[in-house]
Design an enzyme around this catalytic site. Structure first.
Site, mmCIF file in Angstrom:
data_model
loop_
_atom_site.group_PDB
_atom_site.id
_atom_site.type_symbol
_atom_site.label_atom_id
_atom_site.label_comp_id
_atom_site.label_asym_id
_atom_site.label_seq_id
_atom_site.Cartn_x
_atom_site.Cartn_y
_atom_site.Cartn_z
ATOM 1 N N HIS A 129 -1.838 -10.636 2.787
ATOM 2 C CA HIS A 129 -0.371 -10.479 2.654
ATOM 3 C C HIS A 129 0.471 -11.523 2.377
ATOM 4 O O HIS A 129 0.477 -12.666 3.209
ATOM 5 C CB HIS A 129 0.234 -9.899 3.976
ATOM 6 C CG HIS A 129 1.519 -9.447 4.018
ATOM 7 N ND1 HIS A 129 2.318 -9.659 5.283
ATOM 8 C CD2 HIS A 129 2.415 -9.008 3.226
ATOM 9 C CE1 HIS A 129 3.502 -9.419 5.014
ATOM 10 N NE2 HIS A 129 3.731 -9.053 3.651
ATOM 11 N N ASN A 142 6.348 -9.605 10.437
ATOM 12 C CA ASN A 142 7.164 -8.324 10.448
ATOM 13 C C ASN A 142 7.475 -7.654 11.704
ATOM 14 O O ASN A 142 8.335 -7.044 12.068
ATOM 15 C CB ASN A 142 6.743 -7.528 9.517
ATOM 16 C CG ASN A 142 7.387 -7.799 7.931
ATOM 17 O OD1 ASN A 142 8.334 -8.501 7.683
ATOM 18 N ND2 ASN A 142 6.721 -7.379 6.681
HETATM 19 P P1 NAI Z 1 7.228 -4.071 -7.488
HETATM 20 O O1 NAI Z 1 8.058 -2.582 -7.482
HETATM 21 O O2 NAI Z 1 8.087 -5.084 -7.802
HETATM 22 O O3 NAI Z 1 5.866 -3.958 -8.399
HETATM 23 C C1 NAI Z 1 4.751 -3.046 -8.269
HETATM 24 C C2 NAI Z 1 4.126 -2.859 -9.364
HETATM 25 O O4 NAI Z 1 3.112 -2.047 -9.468
HETATM 26 C C3 NAI Z 1 5.039 -2.160 -10.581
HETATM 27 O O5 NAI Z 1 4.983 -2.975 -11.681
HETATM 28 C C4 NAI Z 1 4.356 -0.887 -10.826
HETATM 29 O O6 NAI Z 1 4.521 -0.393 -12.261
HETATM 30 C C5 NAI Z 1 3.117 -1.106 -10.507
HETATM 31 N N1 NAI Z 1 2.371 0.047 -9.966
HETATM 32 C C6 NAI Z 1 2.619 0.839 -9.217
HETATM 33 N N2 NAI Z 1 1.680 1.823 -9.054
HETATM 34 C C7 NAI Z 1 0.661 1.515 -9.711
HETATM 35 C C8 NAI Z 1 -0.736 1.996 -10.021
HETATM 36 N N3 NAI Z 1 -1.147 2.766 -9.542
HETATM 37 N N4 NAI Z 1 -1.479 1.347 -10.726
HETATM 38 C C9 NAI Z 1 -1.144 0.007 -11.512
HETATM 39 N N5 NAI Z 1 0.222 -0.344 -11.009
HETATM 40 C C10 NAI Z 1 0.875 0.455 -10.564
HETATM 41 O O7 NAI Z 1 6.779 -4.318 -6.054
HETATM 42 P P2 NAI Z 1 6.515 -5.592 -5.229
HETATM 43 O O8 NAI Z 1 7.790 -6.161 -4.590
HETATM 44 O O9 NAI Z 1 5.788 -6.521 -6.115
HETATM 45 O O10 NAI Z 1 5.539 -5.029 -4.012
HETATM 46 C C11 NAI Z 1 4.258 -4.720 -4.431
HETATM 47 C C12 NAI Z 1 3.469 -4.573 -2.980
HETATM 48 O O11 NAI Z 1 3.478 -5.851 -2.383
HETATM 49 C C13 NAI Z 1 3.779 -3.381 -2.192
HETATM 50 O O12 NAI Z 1 2.821 -2.934 -1.305
HETATM 51 C C14 NAI Z 1 4.865 -4.180 -1.104
HETATM 52 O O13 NAI Z 1 4.908 -3.574 0.111
HETATM 53 C C15 NAI Z 1 4.105 -5.615 -0.879
HETATM 54 N N6 NAI Z 1 4.992 -6.634 -0.535
HETATM 55 C C16 NAI Z 1 6.204 -6.729 -1.013
HETATM 56 C C17 NAI Z 1 6.933 -7.962 -0.845
HETATM 57 C C18 NAI Z 1 8.308 -8.131 -1.210
HETATM 58 O O14 NAI Z 1 8.865 -8.973 -0.643
HETATM 59 N N7 NAI Z 1 8.790 -7.705 -2.348
HETATM 60 C C19 NAI Z 1 6.622 -9.012 0.237
HETATM 61 C C20 NAI Z 1 5.158 -8.818 0.641
HETATM 62 C C21 NAI Z 1 4.290 -7.810 0.302
#
Ligand code: NAI
Length: 507
Positions: A145, A195
């Site tokens: 994480h 968190n």
């Molecule tokens: P985001 O929405 O910016 O990016 C997610 C990406 O994954 C998108 O580009 C999407 O097209 C792609 N995607 C979705 N389903 C897919 C699949 N089945 N196969 C391949 N690509 C796929 O999301 P973000 O913010 O980068 O978050 C990603 C993960 O990280 C989540 O699990 C989130 O909870 C976690 N996270 C987010 C944080 C944040 O501050 N944004 C901090 C720490 C963890």
């Protein structure tokens, strides 16, 4: 000691959004070939171009050698399908936050990667145990994480589910460290470390606001200027977005089977219902429209300088007052009298809050002219202090108490008579939660303090802070909060009770 993955190891990152791109950047900068995959056509290539541009910028600023920046950029490859990730030694998943989607992806991955490949999820809220349940080899899955933005934030929580092999967690730990990060081990429990332990920072401020303790700008200023927090809780919630912050609060609360410790606030529910999501929607606790005036913290007007100041004992507050009054050439006398009084002047008694209201303190001590001051991270350097004045206190005495703090150079913010004021109750509850996390085997004391300093920039780890306040004082504050509210939310962590009776500090 477990070895980090060698830089020869290919790292795959799935999901090229904010987090995936950041993680890919970190791994490429550390020397790995990184394959980035996203199911949105063109997303991986676009993210790689963005990362390469970042490397170039860093080179331009002298933070990276130009050849190293170019080489790091060239180590990034856009993958088109899962099969392209067959040679990965580690796959980090950073896709949409949905259990079923993540399970399906990992199941599909298992059919593609080698047996030795480590699978990691960047999830911030989904149980690693639950994701692993769908796998043939759940022992090779762990949480990795990162915090946003991944290239800048040092902390990485290495999260073990029930089935995770310790060696897998250790390899991830060593690898994150080799990537320049500061990893901590955590067990897969709701909110992991950060968190979960951060909840009281918002919850206590929301409580104090709900009870009319002070306005948001005043409480924020006290948290910054006395507590040493980088941002006050209200400006921080506005920045995070109330939809996001409220969802995390609710998810942690539900995941703990509605433990009142984590009870969400109606104030935040209202903001979400109204669409006042914070900065991103132009309005949250504060108004971000161009014409809006920035609200100022309530600050007491300057009182006359008291000429009969007495300081008592050797507490951090009394010592700092002595230094600060001396520096301002304000005369005072010192008394060795025992007790919790920090200072007196003009018939007023000034004490640091112990979780009782000022009115109760005045009643219990039979000193009607009681004024309570808040906790400061460092009374020597704090620029502001919150006070609350007992209902029984006459106004001339209150003026003298405020005058003492002003003479010592503090801006003084008046709070209504709320138990534990703002910084003290917040820090006490952060320490309480940190202690529970340790007590429940989520992590150790070093990990929780490191996580809170690096994951949310707290000026001090909550348990180190508890030690500095004194376990006896901290547990008194918690006991008084529990007494006042009669809510399970304020129950004292068994670990704090243990440290108290065993006369130990957290180490
Ligand atoms: P985001 O929405 O910016 O990016 C997610 C990406 O994954 C998108 O580009 C999407 O097209 C792609 N995607 C979705 N389903 C897919 C699949 N089945 N196969 C391949 N690509 C796929 O999301 P973000 O913010 O980068 O978050 C990603 C993960 O990280 C989540 O699990 C989130 O909870 C976690 N996270 C987010 C944080 C944040 O501050 N944004 C901090 C720490 C963890």
């Amino acid at each position: 000691m477990t070895q980090a993955l060698s830089t020869q190891a290919v790292i795959a990152v799935i999901g090229a959004g904010a987090m995936g791109a950041g993680i890919a950047q970190v791994a490429a900068a550390a020397g790995h070939t990184v394959k980035l995959l996203d199911n949105r056509p063109g997303a991986a290539a676009q993210a790689i171009a963005g990362i390469a541009a970042q490397f170039e910028k860093m080179a331009a600023k002298g933070k990276m050698r130009p050849e190293a920046a170019q080489a790091a950029g060239e180590r990034l490859q856009a993958a088109v399908q899962l099969a392209d990730l067959a040679d990965a030694a580690l796959v980090v998943e950073a896709i949409v936050e949905n259990l079923q989607v993540k399970q399906t992806l990992f199941k599909d991955l298992e059919a593609v990667v080698s047996e030795g490949c480590i699978l990691a999820s960047n999830t911030s809220s989904i149980s690693i145990t639950a994701i692993g349940a769908a796998l043939k080899s759940p022992q090779r899955l762990a949480g990795l994480h990162f915090f946003n933005p991944a290239p800048l934030m040092a902390l990485v929580e290495v999260v073990s589910g029930l089935a995770t092999d310790r060696a897998v967690a250790d390899t991830l730990f060593a690898t994150a460290a080799a990537w320049g990060k500061t990893p901590v081990h955590a067990k897969s429990t709701p909110g992991f470390i950060v968190n979960r332990v951060a909840r009281p920072y918002y919850a206590e401020a929301l409580r104090v606001l709900t009870e009319g303790g002070a306005d948001c700008a005043t409480l924020d200023a006290c948290c910054r200027e006395a507590g040493g927090f980088r941002m006050g809780p209200f400006e921080l919630m506005d920045m995070i977005g109330h939809d996001v912050n409220f969802a995390v609060t609710q998810s942690v609360w539900r995941a703990f089977f509605n433990d009142p410790r984590f009870l969400p606030s109606l104030v935040q529910q209202d903001l979400v219902d109204a669409g006042f999501l914070g900065r991103k929607s132009g309005r949250g606790f504060f108004d971000y429209s161009a014409s809006a005036a920035k609200p100022l913290a309530a600050t007491e007007p300057l009182r006359a300088q008291p000429n009969d100041i007495v300081l008592y004992g050797q507490s951090a507050a009394a010592q700092a007052l002595a230094t600060r009054l001396q520096a301002n050439s304000v005369s005072f006398t010192q008394s060795q009298a025992l007790g919790d009084t920090v200072a007196s002047a003009g018939g007023a008694t000034l004490r640091v809050t112990d979780g009782r209201t000022a009115a109760r303190c005045a009643f219990d001590t039979q000193k009607p002219n009681t004024v309570l001051m808040d906790l400061a991270l460092d009374y020597q350097t704090a620029t502001r202090l919150a006070v609350s004045v007992a209902a029984q206190c006459d106004s001339s005495a209150a003026n003298h108490a405020i005058g003492v703090l002003q003479a010592a150079g503090f801006a003084v913010s008046p709070l209504q008579d709320i138990p534990g004021l703002i910084v003290m109750r917040t820090v006490a509850m952060l320490a309480n939660e940190a202690a529970d996390a340790v007590n429940q085997g989520v992590c150790d004391t070093t990990a929780v303090d490191t996580a809170m300093r690096l994951g949310v920039n707290y000026p001090c780890g909550p348990l180190a802070w508890a030690n500095a306040i004194g376990i006896d004082k901290l547990s008194t504050v918690l006991a008084h909060l529990a007494q006042t509210y009669g809510e399970d939310r304020y129950r004292t962590s068994p670990l704090i009770q243990h440290q108290l009776y065993a006369a130990k500090v957290f180490s």
